[in-house]
Design an enzyme around this catalytic site. Structure first.
Site, PDB file in Angstrom:
ATOM      1  N   SER A 179       0.880  -1.170   0.000  1.00 49.68           N
ATOM      2  CA  SER A 179       0.000   0.000   0.000  1.00 49.68           C
ATOM      3  C   SER A 179       0.909   1.209   0.000  1.00 49.68           C
ATOM      4  O   SER A 179       2.091   1.105   0.375  1.00 49.68           O
ATOM      5  CB  SER A 179      -0.842  -0.018   1.280  1.00 49.68           C
ATOM      6  OG  SER A 179      -1.412   1.253   1.527  1.00 49.68           O
TER       7      SER A 179
ATOM      8  N   TYR B 141      -1.980   0.162  10.738  1.00 57.04           N
ATOM      9  CA  TYR B 141      -1.992  -0.256   9.330  1.00 57.04           C
ATOM     10  C   TYR B 141      -0.702   0.201   8.643  1.00 57.04           C
ATOM     11  O   TYR B 141      -0.061  -0.567   7.930  1.00 57.04           O
ATOM     12  CB  TYR B 141      -3.226   0.329   8.632  1.00 57.04           C
ATOM     13  CG  TYR B 141      -3.370  -0.087   7.183  1.00 57.04           C
ATOM     14  CD1 TYR B 141      -3.557  -1.422   6.839  1.00 57.04           C
ATOM     15  CD2 TYR B 141      -3.312   0.852   6.158  1.00 57.04           C
ATOM     16  CE1 TYR B 141      -3.694  -1.809   5.507  1.00 57.04           C
ATOM     17  CE2 TYR B 141      -3.452   0.486   4.833  1.00 57.04           C
ATOM     18  CZ  TYR B 141      -3.640  -0.852   4.514  1.00 57.04           C
ATOM     19  OH  TYR B 141      -3.773  -1.231   3.200  1.00 57.04           O
TER      20      TYR B 141
HETATM   21  C1  8X3 Z   1      -4.969   1.629   1.259  1.00 60.15           C
HETATM   22  C2  8X3 Z   1      -4.494   3.022   1.152  1.00 60.15           C
HETATM   23  O1  8X3 Z   1      -4.635   5.339   2.205  1.00 60.15           O
HETATM   24  O2  8X3 Z   1      -6.129   3.675   3.111  1.00 60.15           O
HETATM   25  O3  8X3 Z   1      -3.961   0.712   1.445  1.00 60.15           O
HETATM   26  O4  8X3 Z   1      -3.776   3.580   3.575  1.00 60.15           O
HETATM   27  S1  8X3 Z   1      -4.774   3.915   2.576  1.00 60.15           S
END
Ligand code: 8X3
Length: 252
Positions: free
Chosen positions: A137, A150
């Site tokens: 990502s 994340y």
């Molecule tokens: C997805 C992009 O901007 O939500 O992996 O991290 S974000």
């Protein structure tokens, strides 16, 4: 006649994984769809087969190492592995984020990718021309407020890709990292906000036009079908309306 090359796709039950399965099947791979939700991957495998391509489904939780090892015994030779399973949970600041969320995201995004990659690396090597795709990502490359666990997990996945590429150079396996920015899929934001569809919709509010799962599948298909000596190390793909993780043009 040479055997049809096989591509394993994790997290193939929806979004980028499902779109990638369709793209690679159309490109001539026999696709093996894995995800926890058996009904979904079976339906997708049936759809791909009906379209005249080759597909099978195998229910798999990438965090269950014993199950992953058992799955891997089916492959003596493998052309492509797409590590797509993963996702985000929560958008809390570091100060208040739930450690359980952080742990779960590390488990699915990093350990899941590690499990499947380790288990299938011998078959990828044995093929004489293997490709590993790691779906990270843009969160793997820089931080944003509320990105928390994340961002940390995706940075881990990025480092896994970089390190593996260093370690296996000289073997016939390439490591491709695809890092998408804003992609509007059925589930990503809804999962992140635990079913709150209003919050999920706000992520994309006024953005003309977020990437689709098909856009990302298209870049994966392109990278995978380059000649064997061409390694697309890292492919960053964003919608035109997004200049960085924190700079998005919105009309509202
Ligand atoms: C997805 C992009 O901007 O939500 O992996 O991290 S974000």
């Amino acid at each position: 006649m040479a055997a049809t090359p096989i591509a394993v796709i994790t997290g193939a039950s929806s979004g980028i994984g499902a779109a990638t399965a369709r793209t690679l099947a159309a490109a001539g791979f026999r696709v093996v769809l894995t995800a926890r939700r058996k009904d979904r991957i079976e339906a997708l495998a049936a759809e791909i087969t009906e379209a005249g391509h080759q597909a099978t489904a195998y229910a798999l939780d990438v965090t269950d190492r014993a199950a992953v090892d058992e799955f891997a015994t089916a492959f003596r030779s493998l052309a492509v592995l797409v590590n797509n399973a993963g996702g985000a949970l929560g958008a809390d600041p570091v100060a208040t984020g739930d450690p359980a969320d952080w742990r779960q995201m590390y488990e699915t995004n990093v350990i899941g990718t590690l499990n499947v990659t380790q288990a299938l690396l011998p078959a990828l090597t044995a093929s004489g021309d293997g490709t590993i795709v790691i779906l990270s990502s843009t969160a793997a490359l820089s931080a944003y407020e509320g990105g928390g666990g994340y961002v940390a997990a995706k940075h881990g996945e990025h480092v896994l890709a970089e390190t593996l590429r260093l370690e296996i150079v000289g073997t016939p396996v390439r490591v491709i990292e695809v890092a998408p920015g804003m992609v509007r899929t059925e589930e990503f934001a809804t999962t992140r906000f635990r079913g709150d569809t209003e919050k999920a919709a706000k992520v994309y509010a006024g953005v003309d036009a977020p990437l689709t799962a098909e856009d990302v599948a298209d870049t994966i298909g392109w990278a995978v079908t380059r000649p064997s000596h061409v390694n697309i190390d890292l492919l960053v793909v964003r919608p035109r309306a997004q200049a960085s993780n924190t700079k998005v043009h919105r009309t509202v």
